[in-house]
Structures are given as structure tokens and as C-alpha cells.
Motif scaffolding. Sequence first.
Motif, PDB file in Angstrom:
ATOM      1  N   PHE A   1     -10.138  15.252  12.354  1.00  0.00           N
ATOM      2  CA  PHE A   1     -11.121  16.334  12.285  1.00  0.00           C
ATOM      3  C   PHE A   1     -11.281  16.983  13.656  1.00  0.00           C
ATOM      4  CE2 PHE A   1     -15.563  17.966  12.242  1.00  0.00           C
ATOM      5  CZ  PHE A   1     -15.372  18.945  11.279  1.00  0.00           C
ATOM      6  N   PHE A   2     -11.404  16.173  14.686  1.00  0.00           N
ATOM      7  CA  PHE A   2     -11.563  16.709  16.037  1.00  0.00           C
ATOM      8  C   PHE A   2     -10.231  16.794  16.786  1.00  0.00           C
ATOM      9  CE2 PHE A   2     -15.790  14.924  15.132  1.00  0.00           C
ATOM     10  CZ  PHE A   2     -16.591  16.011  15.425  1.00  0.00           C
ATOM     11  N   HIS A   3      -9.164  16.194  16.220  1.00  0.00           N
ATOM     12  CA  HIS A   3      -7.876  16.176  16.906  1.00  0.00           C
ATOM     13  C   HIS A   3      -6.773  16.650  15.969  1.00  0.00           C
ATOM     14  CE1 HIS A   3     -10.399  13.123  18.966  1.00  0.00           C
ATOM     15  NE2 HIS A   3      -9.822  13.613  20.057  1.00  0.00           N
ATOM     16  N   SER A   4      -5.709  17.181  16.566  1.00  0.00           N
ATOM     17  CA  SER A   4      -4.616  17.722  15.747  1.00  0.00           C
ATOM     18  C   SER A   4      -3.250  17.234  16.190  1.00  0.00           C
ATOM     19  CB  SER A   4      -4.639  19.264  15.797  1.00  0.00           C
ATOM     20  OG  SER A   4      -4.518  19.717  17.139  1.00  0.00           O
ATOM     21  N   GLU A   5      -3.201  16.305  17.148  1.00  0.00           N
ATOM     22  CA  GLU A   5      -1.904  15.835  17.644  1.00  0.00           C
ATOM     23  C   GLU A   5      -1.825  14.325  17.521  1.00  0.00           C
ATOM     24  OE1 GLU A   5      -1.283  17.193  21.597  1.00  0.00           O
ATOM     25  OE2 GLU A   5      -1.295  19.318  21.070  1.00  0.00           O
ATOM     26  N   GLY A   6      -0.642  13.858  17.092  1.00  0.00           N
ATOM     27  CA  GLY A   6      -0.416  12.424  16.979  1.00  0.00           C
ATOM     28  C   GLY A   6       0.498  12.123  15.809  1.00  0.00           C
ATOM     29  N   ALA A   7       1.219  11.006  15.912  1.00  0.00           N
ATOM     30  CA  ALA A   7       2.143  10.584  14.856  1.00  0.00           C
ATOM     31  C   ALA A   7       1.417   9.658  13.887  1.00  0.00           C
ATOM     32  CB  ALA A   7       3.340   9.866  15.478  1.00  0.00           C
ATOM     33  N   THR A   8       1.555   9.920  12.591  1.00  0.00           N
ATOM     34  CA  THR A   8       0.852   9.142  11.562  1.00  0.00           C
ATOM     35  C   THR A   8       1.852   8.548  10.580  1.00  0.00           C
ATOM     36  OG1 THR A   8       0.553  11.092  10.147  1.00  0.00           O
ATOM     37  CG2 THR A   8      -1.187  10.606  11.745  1.00  0.00           C
ATOM     38  N   ASP A   9       1.363   7.617   9.757  1.00  0.00           N
ATOM     39  CA  ASP A   9       2.232   6.930   8.797  1.00  0.00           C
ATOM     40  C   ASP A   9       2.647   7.819   7.635  1.00  0.00           C
ATOM     41  OD1 ASP A   9       2.101   4.675  10.339  1.00  0.00           O
ATOM     42  OD2 ASP A   9       0.600   3.656   9.110  1.00  0.00           O
TER      43      ASP A   9
ATOM     44  N   ALA B   1       0.840  -1.201   0.000  1.00  0.00           N
ATOM     45  CA  ALA B   1       0.000   0.000   0.000  1.00  0.00           C
ATOM     46  C   ALA B   1       0.876   1.253   0.000  1.00  0.00           C
ATOM     47  CB  ALA B   1      -0.913  -0.014   1.221  1.00  0.00           C
ATOM     48  N   ARG B   2       0.586   2.160  -0.898  1.00  0.00           N
ATOM     49  CA  ARG B   2       1.267   3.462  -0.954  1.00  0.00           C
ATOM     50  C   ARG B   2       0.193   4.509  -0.730  1.00  0.00           C
ATOM     51  NH1 ARG B   2       2.763   4.439  -5.859  1.00  0.00           N
ATOM     52  NH2 ARG B   2       4.420   5.941  -5.376  1.00  0.00           N
ATOM     53  N   LEU B   3      -0.089   4.789   0.539  1.00  0.00           N
ATOM     54  CA  LEU B   3      -1.295   5.535   0.892  1.00  0.00           C
ATOM     55  C   LEU B   3      -1.191   7.019   0.564  1.00  0.00           C
ATOM     56  CD1 LEU B   3      -2.075   3.772   4.293  1.00  0.00           C
ATOM     57  CD2 LEU B   3      -2.981   3.268   2.028  1.00  0.00           C
ATOM     58  N   GLY B   4      -0.041   7.618   0.789  1.00  0.00           N
ATOM     59  CA  GLY B   4       0.102   9.045   0.481  1.00  0.00           C
ATOM     60  C   GLY B   4      -0.143   9.347  -0.987  1.00  0.00           C
ATOM     61  N   PRO B   5       0.562   8.661  -1.908  1.00  0.00           N
ATOM     62  CA  PRO B   5       0.293   8.879  -3.334  1.00  0.00           C
ATOM     63  C   PRO B   5      -1.148   8.559  -3.729  1.00  0.00           C
ATOM     64  CG  PRO B   5       2.402   7.769  -3.048  1.00  0.00           C
ATOM     65  CD  PRO B   5       1.753   7.816  -1.699  1.00  0.00           C
TER      66      PRO B   5
ATOM     67  N   VAL C   1      -9.278   2.121   6.591  1.00  0.00           N
ATOM     68  CA  VAL C   1      -9.653   0.943   7.372  1.00  0.00           C
ATOM     69  C   VAL C   1      -8.848  -0.266   6.903  1.00  0.00           C
ATOM     70  CG1 VAL C   1     -12.042   1.721   7.710  1.00  0.00           C
ATOM     71  CG2 VAL C   1     -11.516   0.171   5.835  1.00  0.00           C
ATOM     72  N   SER C   2      -8.789  -1.245   7.756  1.00  0.00           N
ATOM     73  CA  SER C   2      -8.408  -2.598   7.354  1.00  0.00           C
ATOM     74  C   SER C   2      -9.533  -3.500   7.833  1.00  0.00           C
ATOM     75  CB  SER C   2      -7.079  -3.039   7.978  1.00  0.00           C
ATOM     76  OG  SER C   2      -6.899  -4.437   7.765  1.00  0.00           O
ATOM     77  N   ALA C   3     -10.373  -3.935   6.903  1.00  0.00           N
ATOM     78  CA  ALA C   3     -11.492  -4.794   7.286  1.00  0.00           C
ATOM     79  C   ALA C   3     -10.990  -6.119   7.847  1.00  0.00           C
ATOM     80  CB  ALA C   3     -12.394  -5.043   6.073  1.00  0.00           C
ATOM     81  N   ARG C   4      -9.786  -6.528   7.439  1.00  0.00           N
ATOM     82  CA  ARG C   4      -9.246  -7.810   7.900  1.00  0.00           C
ATOM     83  C   ARG C   4      -8.796  -7.737   9.356  1.00  0.00           C
ATOM     84  NH1 ARG C   4      -4.386 -10.395   8.319  1.00  0.00           N
ATOM     85  NH2 ARG C   4      -3.277  -8.496   7.698  1.00  0.00           N
ATOM     86  N   THR C   5      -8.069  -6.654   9.723  1.00  0.00           N
ATOM     87  CA  THR C   5      -7.548  -6.551  11.089  1.00  0.00           C
ATOM     88  C   THR C   5      -8.470  -5.764  12.015  1.00  0.00           C
ATOM     89  OG1 THR C   5      -6.325  -4.488  10.679  1.00  0.00           O
ATOM     90  CG2 THR C   5      -5.221  -6.575  10.129  1.00  0.00           C
TER      91      THR C   5
ATOM     92  N   ASN D   1      -9.394  11.046   8.715  1.00  0.00           N
ATOM     93  CA  ASN D   1      -8.513  10.389   9.677  1.00  0.00           C
ATOM     94  C   ASN D   1      -7.297   9.878   8.916  1.00  0.00           C
ATOM     95  OD1 ASN D   1      -9.288   7.822   8.553  1.00  0.00           O
ATOM     96  ND2 ASN D   1     -11.038   7.760   9.954  1.00  0.00           N
ATOM     97  N   LEU D   2      -6.278   9.430   9.663  1.00  0.00           N
ATOM     98  CA  LEU D   2      -5.033   8.980   9.032  1.00  0.00           C
ATOM     99  C   LEU D   2      -4.537   7.706   9.705  1.00  0.00           C
ATOM    100  CD1 LEU D   2      -3.130  12.384   8.651  1.00  0.00           C
ATOM    101  CD2 LEU D   2      -3.987  10.962   6.781  1.00  0.00           C
ATOM    102  N   PRO D   3      -3.887   6.802   8.935  1.00  0.00           N
ATOM    103  CA  PRO D   3      -3.353   5.577   9.532  1.00  0.00           C
ATOM    104  C   PRO D   3      -2.099   5.865  10.356  1.00  0.00           C
ATOM    105  CG  PRO D   3      -2.775   5.695   7.215  1.00  0.00           C
ATOM    106  CD  PRO D   3      -3.671   6.869   7.487  1.00  0.00           C
ATOM    107  N   ALA D   4      -1.883   5.029  11.352  1.00  0.00           N
ATOM    108  CA  ALA D   4      -0.720   5.190  12.229  1.00  0.00           C
ATOM    109  C   ALA D   4      -0.183   3.816  12.609  1.00  0.00           C
ATOM    110  CB  ALA D   4      -1.097   5.988  13.477  1.00  0.00           C
ATOM    111  N   GLU D   5       1.081   3.825  13.069  1.00  0.00           N
ATOM    112  CA  GLU D   5       1.733   2.598  13.549  1.00  0.00           C
ATOM    113  C   GLU D   5       1.657   1.467  12.531  1.00  0.00           C
ATOM    114  OE1 GLU D   5       0.467   1.557  17.498  1.00  0.00           O
ATOM    115  OE2 GLU D   5       0.548   3.645  18.199  1.00  0.00           O
ATOM    116  N   GLY D   6       2.035   1.815  11.293  1.00  0.00           N
ATOM    117  CA  GLY D   6       2.099   0.810  10.240  1.00  0.00           C
ATOM    118  C   GLY D   6       0.750   0.280   9.810  1.00  0.00           C
TER     119      GLY D   6
END
Length: 679
Positions: A174-182, A140-144, A240-244, A161-166
Motif C-alpha cells: 500500500f505504501f510501497h511499490s518496489e520489491g520481489a514477491t512470491d 499453499a497456492r496463494l495466487g489462486p 501471515v504465518s502465525a507459526r514462523t 501486502n504480499l509474501p516474499a522469499e518463499g
Amino acid sequence: MSYNTENIRNIALAGHAGVGKTTLFEALLHAGGVIQTQGSVERGTTQSDTDEQEKARGHSIDTAIAGIPFGHCHINLIDTAGYADFRGPTLSAFAAVETAAIVVNASNGIEYGTRRIMERAAERRLARVLVINKIDCDVARLGPLVEALREEFGTQCLPVNLPAEGGTKVLDCFFHSEGATDFSSLADAHQRILDQVVEINETVMGHYLDSGEGDLTPAELHDAFEQCLREGHLIPICFVSARTGAGVKEFLELAERLLPNPAEGNAPPFLNGEDEAITVNADPKQHVIADVFKIVNDPFVGKLGVFRVWQGTVKRDTQLFIDDNKKPFKVGHLFRLRGKTHEEIDQAIPGDIVAVAKVEEIHFDAVLHDSHEEDRIHLAPIRFPQPMFGLALEPKHKGQEQKLSQAIGRLAEEDPCFRVEHHKELNETVVRGLSDLHLKIMLERMKDRYSVEVTTHPPRIAYRETIAGRAEGHHRHKKQTGGAGQFGEVFLRVEPLDRGAGFEFVDAVKGGVIPGQFLPAIEKGVRQALEAGAVAGYPIQDVRVTVYDGKYHPVDSKEVAFISAGKKAFLDAVGKARPIVLEPIVDVEVAIPEANVGDVTGGLAGKRARIMGTDSLRGGELVIKAQAPLAELTDYPTELKAMTGGRGRYSLDLSHYEPVPPPVQKQLAEAWKPHLDED
């Protein structure tokens, strides 16, 4: 769980085949506590793919519905088929929801089905959400992909929203502005989507500029967000990951907090008897207005009509009218659906999706209402793709003609893109669908459900006839066989109309030379000739017929005489008006590996096709867009499979009719032996 209309969310999961919609459907039901164990497409244990063909093939064919109680909300989910072969039920579901969640495979990116579904959702003025699935996939190349979505569908596409931790979790931006993302920055994504939302609502914008983001209430943010969705100013992107299960609960939270409820979504296009737009209100106290968007012929429950309530409250024992019927039916049982499970309920309010059983008169797109004040109301028709693939069929075993007729009638009730035609002159029954696969599935269902087997052969192509010039025609019908005879004489003129205009009959008779009571008989004779054809035995269209003179006899003139005179005067005129045969031209979209482009384009050129353009897809695929005569594509499924090693797929949609080449018209005319009625 009790709820009101403001707590309902109606969402259709749609998208290209293989993006994981059914797995996501299962994951959402599991996250909402509706099922204890998430089913598997591979094992055939999902709540939505319950048909034997779906289990055997590993993909959805029909729509499935289930409700999820989540927080303060009741979320109605509709899982739809991804293959274009089964587009009818998918588009039908769009008539029952406020939101279309278009699922995208993170590995494959934007596929041709993604574009088509986005266009159709926009046509219905639905709120649209792009759901990127399989974010745990290594390739997966999510940014591009996000940038590709914005380039394809507009800068109004923004992550919510954005994916994080791989890809193992998802963070709201939308409601939050802090956190590390992929990828990207949560703070940047937060600011971009907040700016996009507040600028559309002057009140919220003013409050935001005066007091800052911190003073904006959740209600203000919801209202501004919902307005952006309704007006097409925003298309949220979520992951999302419907599998995990990553991002699945966050999607439900997005639905609860931000997606439109039935009172907020764009009003459905209901029309009155004069085709004037009318407004329906999501008010439980007003008269009932509901629309049937799905029919199921269940061998155990019987005929099931699934409908969306738009206005009023439907209770058990409510008396409802179907369309303009004078006699109502009583709602003996009211059901909420979860796949094949039916839960009986006491009432349905605006926004609810429910079903009634064993009402034979109910049909697809029927409007249900409880007052004659709503007679003649109907929902603006959905633009379905034209079913162009045809098979002529007859029962394999003698004596099953009636059983066959009932079986294909039941199947046609369930799928608006499965049509049945009866050609009296050929004694031929033809079924039409969107592809060879579509028809194959329907015939398998007929065998499994109704124990009817058939033999098939290609039907005649649906050619049409018309004229290229103006001409006049005349016929005198006169019979004298003792006693009262038959007499009628007609002069008429024919002229071509624009393609697709149909047929016009004009009465230009003056001085009473033909009494008014005989004009319908003349029109009847003309229509008989229209149906039978004049050149090659195909229906005539796009013609204006003007009757301007004639004669009658006060004793011998009868309706039958003017039917015959009208028919033969018309044929006389058509023969002089440069008659031509028209053939159906279809839009063809062929998705193939890039390595097969030369073979496929060359093959299409040999079928009198015009190449209209190409689109590149991710994964080394190409979509070729062309227009071709339907008659040239009879064996195309087999040819495409051979050229691409089974990897090619295609869809057809009727575009228009064009004159056939002169050699083809000559061949068709010579093959037709007209049988005119003897005088």
C-alpha cells in the motif's frame, strides 16, 4: 502506556475452525511484547485457551481478550471460536469491535465457516480484513486463493501486502511499490489498491490527480482507507504465518496505520425505548454508555461483566445504572483482561474493553450508563442462531435440584446460545444448544465447575399448534353452591394469522354485555388454553381471538368465572377451526467428503428433507444445504459419523414451522390425554 480513543483499535479474530486463530493471537501478543514466549495450542499453554475443555480438545470454545501496546496504539484483540457449535460468544464479540479479521487457512482456502463469518461481519457493518495464514505451508497456492477470495467475496478484496522469499517475509504494497514477491507484482498490487482507495474520497482523488501519489499525506491515505473499510468498498487481504511470525508485525502495523479507531468505525445500532436509532459519540466527556457483551463466572473472582465503552469515561468508584434499574452500583474495581489475567486500572475511555466483578445484577447485553437520561437505551439485538438441540436433564443424585438450577443458570449467563426451559406440565428441565457437542461441553463444564452430574434423555420436540380456518366458540360458566355463585358467558371468534405472527386478542364487545373489568380475565383464560394446547398438548400460536358477545350477572359474575368461560369458549372454537400441529423445520448444512455424497443425500431424503443445493470446497469436501423436520434428526450425529467415518460435520438453524403430515398429527393427538379443569 497512556492513550486516547483515536489510538485504540478493536479487532476480533474470526474464521473457520482450524485456521490458526489462537496461534495467531499468541503470535501477535508475542510480537507486541505482551508475552515473552509464544504459547502452544498443542501444549495447552496459550493465553486464550485456558479452559480445561479447550486444553483437552485443542480448540477454542469461548472468546479471549488481550490488549497490545504497539507504537502509538492500544490494540484490543478478541480470539473467537471457529466451530459453529460455539457461535454465540463469537457473534457477541462482534458487538464490541470495529474490525473483524477473518482468518483463512492457506492450504484449505475458503471453507463454509469463512462464508458464514463474512456474512455476519457484514451484517454488523464491521470493517473486514481477510488474513491468509500458514503461508509457509508447502501446499499453499496463494495466487489462486486470492483470486478465489475475489470471486467469492467481490473485487473489493485486494492484497495490502504480499509474501516474499518463499513465505518467510511479507512486503507492504500500500505504501510501497518496489520489491520481489512470491506471486503477482508489488507495483501492480500497489497501484490496484491505491486506485481503489483514492476513488472513494473526492478530496483525496482530486489531490491525487493534481499532484500525484507522492503528495498524498499519511493522514489522507488513512482517512480514505478507513472510509473504504467502513463503506465496504475495500476488504484488504494480508498474509501471515502465525507459526514462523512472518507478516505478524506487519499486521500490527496495518492496524496502527490504517484500521478504524472507535471514533471512525460505523456507529453501533443503539435504540431508545421507542426502538428509534440514536447516536452514541466516542466522546470521553459525555454521559457513559457501555454494552456488556460477555459474562464470566469465575470461581475465584466471582461474576465478571466484560463491556465495551462507547461513550463517556468510566472511573473507579463511578456509579453506574444497569438498563432501567433505579439503584446504581459502584465500580469498586475496574479490570483490563489478558486471557485469565486481570489488570486493575483507574479508568476506561470510549473504545476500551474492560470488566467489573461481583455485580450480580449485570447480565449479557446490559447497557451500563451513569444518567437516567439514558434509561431504556439498548443495543439492537444480535441475530443469534436458534439453539435447536435439546436434552432433558435431572440431577444424578437426589437433593441437588437447587444446585443444578443454579449451575445451568450460570452457564446460560455466559453463552447466549445456551438456553434453559422449564416445562411445568411435564416437570421437565430442558437445555438447548447449537449441537450435541455444544451441550456435551456445557454439561462437562457444569460437572467440573459446580460438581453437578446429571442424567439426560431426549426432550419432547417443540411442536406448535395452530388453526387453518375461522370458527366461533361459546361457553357459559355457571356454578351455584349456596350463597353467591359464579357466572360468566363468552362468545368469541378465532381466525388464523400469518405464520410467526403470534397471538392477538381483540375486544369487540358492544353495549356493555360484558363489563370491561372482565375482559382481562377472558384473555387470561384464552392464554391458559394457548399454553396447554388443544390437539396434542403443544402451545397454540398464530391465532387472533375476537370476543364479541356474552353475558354477566351483577352479583354472581367474578373473574374466575370469565377465566373458565374464556378458556372453554376458545377450545370450543379451535375444535371447529381445523386445528393442525406444526413442526419445526430447520436449515441443515452438512460438510462431508465428496465420496459420501450419495449416502448422505439418500439418508436426508429418508428423513423428509428437501435438498436445497450444494457448494464445493477445496480439499475434496462438499457442503449439502437442506431443510428437514427437526424431529427426524434426533439420531443424526451418530448416523453422520457412521456414514463419513467421523469426518462429517453439520449445523442446524431454525427456519420455520410447517404442518406435520396427517399420520404424524394423528399419532401425536392419540398420545396426548388432555386434562381439563373440572368446573
